[in-house]
Scaffold this motif. Sequence first.
Motif, PDB file in Angstrom:
ATOM      1  N   LEU A  21      10.777  46.934 -30.817  1.00  0.00           N
ATOM      2  CA  LEU A  21       9.335  47.099 -31.521  1.00  0.00           C
ATOM      3  C   LEU A  21       8.482  47.829 -30.537  1.00  0.00           C
ATOM      4  O   LEU A  21       8.702  47.240 -29.509  1.00  0.00           O
ATOM      5  CB  LEU A  21       8.731  45.954 -32.563  1.00  0.00           C
ATOM      6  N   LYS A  22       7.277  48.106 -31.148  1.00  0.00           N
ATOM      7  CA  LYS A  22       6.559  48.350 -30.045  1.00  0.00           C
ATOM      8  C   LYS A  22       4.895  47.776 -30.731  1.00  0.00           C
ATOM      9  O   LYS A  22       4.531  47.850 -31.673  1.00  0.00           O
ATOM     10  CB  LYS A  22       6.193  50.590 -30.220  1.00  0.00           C
ATOM     11  N   ASP A  23       4.359  47.666 -29.066  1.00  0.00           N
ATOM     12  CA  ASP A  23       3.064  47.501 -30.121  1.00  0.00           C
ATOM     13  C   ASP A  23       1.846  48.479 -30.170  1.00  0.00           C
ATOM     14  O   ASP A  23       2.062  49.569 -30.931  1.00  0.00           O
ATOM     15  CB  ASP A  23       1.993  47.021 -28.672  1.00  0.00           C
TER      16      ASP A  23
ATOM     17  N   GLY B 151       1.479  52.309 -28.727  1.00  0.00           N
ATOM     18  CA  GLY B 151       3.291  52.502 -28.439  1.00  0.00           C
ATOM     19  C   GLY B 151       3.597  51.838 -27.190  1.00  0.00           C
ATOM     20  O   GLY B 151       4.801  52.264 -27.470  1.00  0.00           O
ATOM     21  N   GLU B 152       3.608  50.764 -26.696  1.00  0.00           N
ATOM     22  CA  GLU B 152       4.304  50.069 -25.754  1.00  0.00           C
ATOM     23  C   GLU B 152       5.385  48.793 -26.523  1.00  0.00           C
ATOM     24  O   GLU B 152       5.130  48.817 -27.423  1.00  0.00           O
ATOM     25  CB  GLU B 152       3.361  49.419 -24.786  1.00  0.00           C
ATOM     26  N   PRO B 153       6.035  49.603 -25.952  1.00  0.00           N
ATOM     27  CA  PRO B 153       7.566  48.538 -25.968  1.00  0.00           C
ATOM     28  C   PRO B 153       7.134  46.990 -26.360  1.00  0.00           C
ATOM     29  O   PRO B 153       6.173  46.321 -25.155  1.00  0.00           O
ATOM     30  CB  PRO B 153       8.388  48.854 -25.165  1.00  0.00           C
ATOM     31  N   LEU B 154       8.152  45.859 -26.815  1.00  0.00           N
ATOM     32  CA  LEU B 154       7.587  44.476 -26.950  1.00  0.00           C
ATOM     33  C   LEU B 154       8.517  43.442 -25.918  1.00  0.00           C
ATOM     34  O   LEU B 154       8.308  43.443 -25.450  1.00  0.00           O
ATOM     35  CB  LEU B 154       7.202  44.342 -27.877  1.00  0.00           C
ATOM     36  N   ARG B 155       9.335  45.253 -25.862  1.00  0.00           N
ATOM     37  CA  ARG B 155      10.725  43.743 -24.908  1.00  0.00           C
ATOM     38  C   ARG B 155      10.264  44.305 -23.576  1.00  0.00           C
ATOM     39  O   ARG B 155      10.775  45.237 -23.476  1.00  0.00           O
ATOM     40  CB  ARG B 155      11.762  45.310 -25.178  1.00  0.00           C
TER      41      ARG B 155
ATOM     42  N   ARG C 138       0.687  41.076 -30.208  1.00  0.00           N
ATOM     43  CA  ARG C 138       0.528  42.759 -30.146  1.00  0.00           C
ATOM     44  C   ARG C 138       1.227  43.261 -31.462  1.00  0.00           C
ATOM     45  O   ARG C 138       1.325  44.486 -30.914  1.00  0.00           O
ATOM     46  CB  ARG C 138       1.159  42.800 -28.167  1.00  0.00           C
ATOM     47  N   GLN C 139       1.343  42.873 -32.191  1.00  0.00           N
ATOM     48  CA  GLN C 139       2.076  43.203 -33.553  1.00  0.00           C
ATOM     49  C   GLN C 139       1.768  42.868 -34.359  1.00  0.00           C
ATOM     50  O   GLN C 139       0.984  42.094 -34.812  1.00  0.00           O
ATOM     51  CB  GLN C 139       3.484  43.524 -32.992  1.00  0.00           C
ATOM     52  N   SER C 140       1.932  44.129 -35.902  1.00  0.00           N
ATOM     53  CA  SER C 140       1.143  43.435 -36.556  1.00  0.00           C
ATOM     54  C   SER C 140       1.712  42.476 -37.385  1.00  0.00           C
ATOM     55  O   SER C 140       1.338  42.609 -39.250  1.00  0.00           O
ATOM     56  CB  SER C 140       0.776  45.391 -37.263  1.00  0.00           C
TER      57      SER C 140
END
Length: 294
Positions: free
Chosen positions: A149-151, A154-158, A265-267
């Motif tokens: 997933l991305k925040d 657009g940055e990766p959460l991993r 950091r995500q919805s």
Amino acid sequence: MTEEELNRGLRDVMERTTPPPSMDSSSALKRGRTARRRRRLTWSGIAVVPLVAGIALAPQLLGSRDPGGQVGDLVAAGGTPSPHPSSETSEPAASTAPSKAPSARKSGDPWPEGQTDRTASAGPRVVRVTKLLEDLSSAVPERFTAPDLKDSDGEPLRNPQAQYASSDGEPDYWEYAATIPVEHDGKVGQLRVQSTTPNGKGAIEPCKLAKQFWGGSGSCKVVDAGGKKVGVVTTKGGGDFDQWASYRHDDGTVVILAQSRKFERQSKPPLTQPIFTSAQLAELVTSATFKLSE
């Protein structure tokens, strides 16, 4: 030896080894022809000797060159050719010492291993922390997934990160950390694992060690994991993590495994249940899977 001396030597040998001739003319003629053939064979053999010697020597000369094109020691005929130069004359191979951090950091010391700041961006440190991220993903229970997933930016959460952690006056040591989102039924939480190499500090009580992570607010209990004492902290919410386990290995490596039902950091909404139980956190944090000691 001159040709005349050689002829004289051959005649002497023939005279000593040839029996007295018979009075029979046919026998004498036969012996004469045999003697002439012997002389011809003798001269042929003498002429062939230099040629044979040259042929025999050629492989040895050729054999003294190794596959890399280096000429080895030449040896006499019948000896064993040496495929490489003598150890007494060969020069030792040049070696370059790897760049490493100082044994005790001082103000103004350069960052280790060619880095421009604390964070490693290439090399074996990045390889290790990338594997740590993969191992953390593999440890997720079956009912959960570890999606890419991305925040909102657009940055990766991993996220894997390896950094040089020493402060001034401390021996050099490293901190490896990996964070992943964990999803179940459209809801997302997170896991974080952190492995710190030995830093020269002595062992402390498990809960005191555990409370050094992420502010340390919350209650702590010591959990037994196969005879190993693990500090497990449970918070009352409000922070980034709900619970974590901390364990110091015998060599001084410290591993922390933290979990949270939410990922800010995500919805997507937060998980409705923890990813691991306290016992599972304690068991995982003591395993060799997450232990990075160098």
